[in-house]
Structure formats: C-alpha cells, structure tokens
Design an enzyme around this catalytic site. Structure first.
Site, mmCIF file in Angstrom:
data_model
loop_
_atom_site.group_PDB
_atom_site.id
_atom_site.type_symbol
_atom_site.label_atom_id
_atom_site.label_comp_id
_atom_site.label_asym_id
_atom_site.label_seq_id
_atom_site.Cartn_x
_atom_site.Cartn_y
_atom_site.Cartn_z
ATOM 1 N N LYS A 148 0.428 -1.058 4.838
ATOM 2 C CA LYS A 148 1.673 -0.308 4.659
ATOM 3 C C LYS A 148 2.300 -0.783 3.348
ATOM 4 O O LYS A 148 3.211 -1.607 3.321
ATOM 5 C CB LYS A 148 2.603 -0.497 5.852
ATOM 6 C CG LYS A 148 3.615 0.620 5.978
ATOM 7 C CD LYS A 148 4.198 0.698 7.367
ATOM 8 C CE LYS A 148 5.445 1.534 7.401
ATOM 9 N NZ LYS A 148 5.254 2.923 7.009
ATOM 10 N N ARG A 178 2.153 -6.281 11.759
ATOM 11 C CA ARG A 178 1.625 -5.405 10.708
ATOM 12 C C ARG A 178 2.135 -5.823 9.333
ATOM 13 O O ARG A 178 1.395 -5.792 8.338
ATOM 14 C CB ARG A 178 1.967 -3.939 10.990
ATOM 15 C CG ARG A 178 1.286 -2.980 10.023
ATOM 16 C CD ARG A 178 1.461 -1.535 10.405
ATOM 17 N NE ARG A 178 2.863 -1.117 10.360
ATOM 18 C CZ ARG A 178 3.316 0.060 10.779
ATOM 19 N NH1 ARG A 178 2.471 0.950 11.273
ATOM 20 N NH2 ARG A 178 4.593 0.362 10.704
ATOM 21 N N GLU A 217 -4.293 11.882 8.947
ATOM 22 C CA GLU A 217 -2.952 11.724 9.520
ATOM 23 C C GLU A 217 -1.988 12.634 8.779
ATOM 24 O O GLU A 217 -2.372 13.332 7.843
ATOM 25 C CB GLU A 217 -2.494 10.268 9.428
ATOM 26 C CG GLU A 217 -2.435 9.727 8.007
ATOM 27 C CD GLU A 217 -1.945 8.282 7.933
ATOM 28 O OE1 GLU A 217 -1.360 7.775 8.910
ATOM 29 O OE2 GLU A 217 -2.147 7.662 6.875
HETATM 30 N N1 PXG Z 1 1.144 7.084 8.857
HETATM 31 C C1 PXG Z 1 1.784 6.765 7.733
HETATM 32 C C2 PXG Z 1 1.137 7.019 6.428
HETATM 33 C C3 PXG Z 1 3.064 6.189 7.802
HETATM 34 O O1 PXG Z 1 3.690 5.859 6.679
HETATM 35 C C4 PXG Z 1 2.941 6.342 10.221
HETATM 36 C C5 PXG Z 1 1.685 6.882 10.078
HETATM 37 C C6 PXG Z 1 3.481 6.084 11.589
HETATM 38 O O2 PXG Z 1 3.484 4.692 11.846
HETATM 39 P P1 PXG Z 1 4.571 4.009 12.784
HETATM 40 O O3 PXG Z 1 4.248 2.557 12.723
HETATM 41 O O4 PXG Z 1 5.907 4.335 12.204
HETATM 42 O O5 PXG Z 1 4.370 4.590 14.122
HETATM 43 C C7 PXG Z 1 3.657 5.989 9.064
HETATM 44 C C8 PXG Z 1 5.043 5.470 9.184
HETATM 45 C C9 PXG Z 1 9.898 7.125 8.603
HETATM 46 C C10 PXG Z 1 8.911 6.576 7.704
HETATM 47 O O6 PXG Z 1 11.072 7.154 8.219
HETATM 48 C C11 PXG Z 1 7.734 6.135 8.246
HETATM 49 C C12 PXG Z 1 6.794 5.647 7.433
HETATM 50 C C13 PXG Z 1 6.999 5.610 6.082
HETATM 51 C C14 PXG Z 1 8.171 6.055 5.545
HETATM 52 C C15 PXG Z 1 9.157 6.544 6.366
HETATM 53 O O7 PXG Z 1 9.496 7.510 9.714
HETATM 54 N N2 PXG Z 1 5.618 5.173 7.913
#
Ligand code: PXG
Length: 296
Positions: free
Chosen positions: A156, A57, A189
């Site tokens: 991201k 990713r 989401e």
């Molecule tokens: N949606 C968004 C907008 C995100 O930023 C997820 C879904 C979940 O994705 P993952 O790959 O983590 O399963 C994210 C995750 C944290 C944190 O501390 C996570 C994100 C951004 C900032 C902090 O969990 N992104």
C-alpha cells in the site's frame, strides 16, 4: 455557524499540530517520488476497526520497500488512538502516512535521514445510502493493474497513479468505480476496492497474485462468508465472469461493502443489491458497530 473554525489536530512526527501548521517539506520524498506507504482506517462507535490488521499491513508495506518505521507498533497504535482523542471523534476515517522523509533532489533514499509520519483523523463523507440499495455502475478500463514484477500491488504505497488513471478513465465513462484487469486479462480489483463475484450462492474474489491489494475488508469477507454460510474462494476471473454474475460487490475501508449493479453496460443480476450481498452488508455493519479497539 461557528464563529471560529476548529482546526483538526494532526499528528506530525511525534507532536500534535493544528491543521494549518501541519506541513511537510517540498524535499520530502513522499511528495517528490511517492516514496512511502500509508493506511486508510475507519473508526465506528468509538472504536478503531481492525486496527491490528491495518498495523500488520503497514509494517509489511514498509518492510517491502526497506523503510524502517521509527515508531514501534505499540507507539504507532497509541499515536493512532491519541489522534482520534485529540479531535474528539467517535466515527470517522484515519489516514496514516509514512514517507521516506526529507532528502535531496535525487531519488536515492539513502539521502533521507528520517521518515516523516503523519496521522489525520477526520469525519468523512460517506457514499450516499442509495448506493447500498441501487448499486454502483462501473466500467472495466484500459489501464491495466501494474505488474507484481514492477511494483507489487500488495504494497500500500504512495504510488497511486496506476489507480488514479483507471479512476479517470471510469470518470470519462460516467462510471462510479473502475475495474482494472491485469496483464493476463484477469480481473484484479477496483481502484480503491476489492471485488467479489456471486454465482449460484458461491462467492469468488481475485487472487492477490492477480493484482489485488490484500484488503483488510476483503480479508474480513472470508469470516463473514462462514457466518453467512456461503463458500468463498479465490479464483482467476474474467470480464465474462462479471457480466454473467448473479451479484457483484466491492469492498474497501471507505466504500465498506457496496453492491455493483452494472458493468460495461450489462445489468448484473437484479440490477440492484442482491440477497447474498445484503447478507454480507448486514454482517459487515454488525461487525463495525460491535468490534474494534476502544479509543476512550
Ligand atoms: N484495493 C486498493 C488498490 C486499495 O487502495 C482496497 C483495495 C481495499 O482495501 P481495504 O484494506 O481498505 O479493505 C484499497 C483501499 C478509501 C481509500 O478512502 C482506500 C484506499 C486508498 C485510498 C482511499 O477508501 N485503499
């Protein structure tokens, strides 16, 4: 108490530096414009969880914004693992950030000669365990998820103001998370988590094209659905689908798999963690404890 503070060691552009010395220029376009990409990664029990998926990713996000990562994948993997080793950690959270680098005050990225890369590995404060039984109280919020035609939510990127505004709105309602809708009114989401709806034993999650990040934890749920014997498919979901769900849960690297027990004042299902969510939580925890790339 310790007599001296042990500082974290931060990976910064190829070197390990003590946290107070880990500094980025005020001309860095990651700071000036949010021009860059990042990953949040967990490690459990001495192993980095789903590291290859996070690297996939990361490089896809960088490619989408035409940012050439100056480290190849093998070197990046090693930098992540070495950051964990340098800090002597077995469980924690990794923040890997690549910015466009130092430029001038204009936004033109061509003026940035070299991306900045830093990696932080630290222990994190987890959600309190009671959230995993009581569930989160969440609200849908007025700030819509940004349109894929404006900036793909699949990237991201360091631009999180869209999510932060939604988070602030949730905070104003006293919610523990916020749910964002897209411009068609479909559920996209949460601010940092993907969303799952359970109805009559079947599991549904918004399409990526409805404005969801391709979460690494979300992707894993498709495998866990097979393991737990539940059909999981992508769907266009509305607020109504949330209100009448049997169960809801959110997934993310930080949150893991966490139940949602209330949406916009409506109690969801049993008003606490439900039986299907419990199965996904158990299957997820088994994976975190037993898989991953060894650090040591
Ligand atoms: N949606 C968004 C907008 C995100 O930023 C997820 C879904 C979940 O994705 P993952 O790959 O983590 O399963 C994210 C995750 C944290 C944190 O501390 C996570 C994100 C951004 C900032 C902090 O969990 N992104």
């Amino acid at each position: 108490m310790a007599l001296f503070m042990q500082h974290l060691k931060i990976y910064l552009d190829g070197a390990f530096v003590a946290e107070p010395d880990a500094k980025v220029s005020v001309f860095d376009h990651g700071l000036l414009y949010g021009d860059g990409v990042f990953e949040g990664i967990r490690f459990y029990n001495g192993r980095v969880f789903l590291l290859e998926e996070h690297l996939d990713r990361l490089y896809d996000s960088a490619k989408a914004i035409l940012l050439t990562v100056p480290l190849d994948r093998d070197a990046m993997r090693e930098a992540v693992l070495e950051t964990c080793r340098q800090n002597g950690l077995r469980d924690g959270y990794i923040r890997l950030v690549i910015t466009r680098g130092k430029g001038d005050l204009g936004l033109n990225p061509n003026k940035c000669s070299k991306p900045t890369i830093f990696i932080i590995a630290a222990s994190i404060e987890l959600y309190p365990e009671k959230y995993y039984t009581e569930g989160l109280r969440v609200n849908t919020v007025p700030t819509q998820r940004i349109s894929p035609a404006a900036l793909s939510p699949a990237i991201k990127s360091l631009n999180y103001l869209n999510n932060i505004l939604a988070k602030i709105e949730g905070n104003l309602y006293g919610a523990q998370e916020s749910i964002m809708l897209n411009q068609q009114g479909y559920v996209a989401e949460c601010t940092a988590d993907n969303l799952f709806v359970i109805k009559k034993g079947k599991v549904f999650t918004p399409h990526i094209s409805d404005g969801a990040l391709g979460g690494i934890t979300r992707r894993l749920m498709f495998d866990l659905a097979v393991e737990t014997g539940h059909e999981l498919r992508e769907a266009n979901l509305t607020r109504y689908d949330l209100f009448v769900a049997d169960e809801l849960f959110a997934t993310g690297t930080g949150a893991e798999v966490v139940p949602i027990s209330e949406v916009d004042g409506r109690k969801i299902g049993p008003g606490r963690v439900g039986p299907v969510t419990e199965k996904f939580i158990a299957a997820f925890r088994h994976k975190t404890q037993n898989t991953g790339v060894p650090i040591y």
